[in-house]
Design a protein around this motif. Structure first.
Motif, short mmCIF file in Angstrom:
data_model
loop_
_atom_site.label_atom_id
_atom_site.label_comp_id
_atom_site.label_asym_id
_atom_site.label_seq_id
_atom_site.Cartn_x
_atom_site.Cartn_y
_atom_site.Cartn_z
N GLN A 1 -31.32 -18.23 -16.07
CA GLN A 1 -32.20 -19.37 -15.79
C GLN A 1 -33.68 -18.97 -15.82
O GLN A 1 -34.52 -19.73 -16.30
CB GLN A 1 -31.87 -19.97 -14.41
N GLU B 1 -34.75 -18.78 -19.30
CA GLU B 1 -34.83 -20.11 -19.91
C GLU B 1 -36.05 -20.89 -19.46
O GLU B 1 -36.55 -21.74 -20.19
CB GLU B 1 -33.53 -20.89 -19.65
N ASP C 1 -26.37 -15.95 -13.65
CA ASP C 1 -26.92 -17.30 -13.79
C ASP C 1 -28.42 -17.30 -13.45
O ASP C 1 -29.23 -17.87 -14.17
CB ASP C 1 -26.20 -18.29 -12.85
#
Ligand SMILES: Nc1ncnc2c1ncn2[C@@H]1O[C@H](COP(=O)(O)O)[C@@H](O)[C@H]1O
Lengths: 185, 276
Positions: free
Chosen positions: B242, B245, B238
């Motif tokens: 992230q 992103e 994760d």
């Protein structure tokens, strides 16, 4: 005020002396003396504007002294020019001496003596330098060394990317130390 | 044999006290309270690390000298690159590639630990499924994932990601080193991860290489932290995703590619483990 005598733990037989001057008015004279190969000028004259930190300066001196003490081949004609060369991230000797050595407009200078035959004697060096350099001697410490850093010059000479945070002196010091260590292998 | 190699390291570092902390096939790692050229702090803390790649008697001497030089330099160059990118990693203090010597700072400092040790300690100190464990663990796993993403976004791969090669330490108090480091506390909310051991690191823009990096870490997590490994792996990934992103559209395209490769790599790994 006097020169600093500095001993690397590995090389007690080869102490160096380091001095710092500001308000220097005879840099062109010093440069001429160096170019003429005058023996009185057997010192490394480094433009203090290039020095980021005490760590940076000592990294370069250590690299030159350890190369000599480990019996490696010198790249320049003597230990003094080798120290100036060791400040440089590039392998071009002429260019290194020009960028990191003394120029006619230099007003703050770090002066290093690393001649082992000279038996670094603080008083001797201090006296000799007082007669060579017209300027004000300062004590050699991290704070004084950082007073003269020209960050634009450092950025250009070490090709530090514009994205780097120049305010963080500690990190900048690590970066230039890395450049000093990695040159030419 | 080992005694002899340690003697060689001492011969290159006269008058510098060294304490052996790790002995791998490739290199010996020592700590030292003495810096090779800076005045040493009076604390006598093992603040410096010397990594020594000794000559390998089973290799041809000429080839061996070349390899030692190449690997020492390559690791030092990567560390230098990371300093330029401001990615937390050891800082280069001195390199002698001919002697196989690489001096760097001890990133663990007096109050750091490997992620492996840190996870073990937390698992002992907190109750399973407790909110405390989850909050501390998750925050740091996300940070570790993001750190690896930063590395990969700069097209550098580590080559040997394990929970021993990621250290965790109290966040540096700004640039001023005179500010005291917070005391040893595994639950400190202000920890930051630091990558070490770039001996197998390289430059690569290939999604495949990045996927392998993550896969290697996932396998390491499974073997060192078997009970909670699924949760840890999810948080790590994760954090990784992230960070990509945060880079907007370009990042989203790149992460898709890496995740696709990661699936492939995992499948290959499973097949291999079924056979062998
Ligand atoms: N720069 C460093 N800071 C702290 N610990 C280190 C550092 N480099 C190596 N170590 C320790 O030495 C072990 C072996 O190092 P390496 O061979 O580089 O993986 C690591 O697992 C760490 O425990």
């Amino acid at each position: 005020m006097s020169s600093l005598e500095y001993v690397f733990p590995q090389y007690p037989q080869a102490p160096v002396s380091i001095s710092l001057f500001e308000n220097v008015t005879n840099s062109s004279e010093l440069r001429e003396g160096l170019l003429a190969g005058n023996q009185c000028y057997n010192y490394a004259f480094i433009d203090a504007a290039n020095v980021v930190s005490q760590e940076h300066l000592l990294a370069a001196i250590y690299r030159a002294v350890s190369a000599r003490e480990e019996g490696e081949k010198m790249r320049t004609k003597n230990i003094s020019s080798e120290i100036v060369f060791c400040m440089s991230p590039s392998n071009n000797i002429m260019d290194a001496l020009k960028r990191f050595g003394i120029s006619d407009t230099t007003t703050s200078v770090v002066v290093v003596k690393a001649d082992p035959t000279h038996k670094a004697n603080t008083d001797l060096v201090t006296n000799e330098l007082h007669s060579l350099v017209r300027g004000d001697m300062l004590s050699v410490n991290g704070k004084n060394l950082q007073r003269f850093t020209d960050l634009n010059m450092v950025k250009k000479n070490y090709k530090v990317p514009g994205t780097f945070n120049f305010e963080d002196r500690d990190k900048l010091s690590s970066v230039v130390v890395g450049s000093v260590c990695l040159r030419g292998w | 044999m080992a005694e002899n190699i340690i003697k060689q390291a001492h011969a290159y570092t006269a008058n510098i006290p060294l304490a052996l902390i790790s002995q791998g096939a490739e290199a010996l790692v020592f700590t030292s309270p003495v810096h090779p050229y800076l005045p040493s702090p009076p604390t006598c803390a093992p603040d410096y690390i010397l990594k020594y790649r000794p000559p390998k008697p089973y290799r041809h001497p000429v080839l061996d000298a070349q390899l030692t030089k190449h690997r020492t330099l390559s690791e030092a160059r990567l560390l230098h690159k990371l300093a330029l990118l401001d990615i937390p990693a050891p800082r280069v203090i001195h390199v002698n590639p001919k002697h196989g010597l690489l001096w760097m700072n001890n990133v663990a400092g007096p109050h750091g630990f490997s992620v492996k040790q840190w996870v073990w300690d937390i698992e002992l100190a907190t109750a399973p499924n407790s909110a405390l464990r989850e909050s501390v663990m998750k925050a740091n796993m996300l940070q570790i994932g993001a750190l690896i993403a930063k590395l990969h976004l700069n097209d550098i791969v580590h080559g040997d990601l394990t929970t021993s090669n990621i250290m965790i330490r109290p966040k540096m108090a700004a640039a001023d080193a005179s500010v005291p480091v917070p005391p040893h506390n595994i639950l400190n909310p202000n920890l930051e991860p630091v990558l070490i051991d770039f001996g197998l690191g390289s430059h690569s823009a290939l999604a495949e290489d990045k996927a392998v990096d993550i896969y290697v870490l996932e396998r390491a997590v499974e073997s060192t932290h078997p009970v909670n490994s699924e949760t840890y792996k999810t948080w790590l990934l994760d954090g990784y995703v992230q960070e990509y992103e945060r880079g907007g559209k370009g990042g989203k395209i790149r992460i898709k590619e890496v995740l696709r490769k990661l699936d492939e790599v995992r499948q290959r790994g499973r097949k291999r483990s079924m056979v062998g």
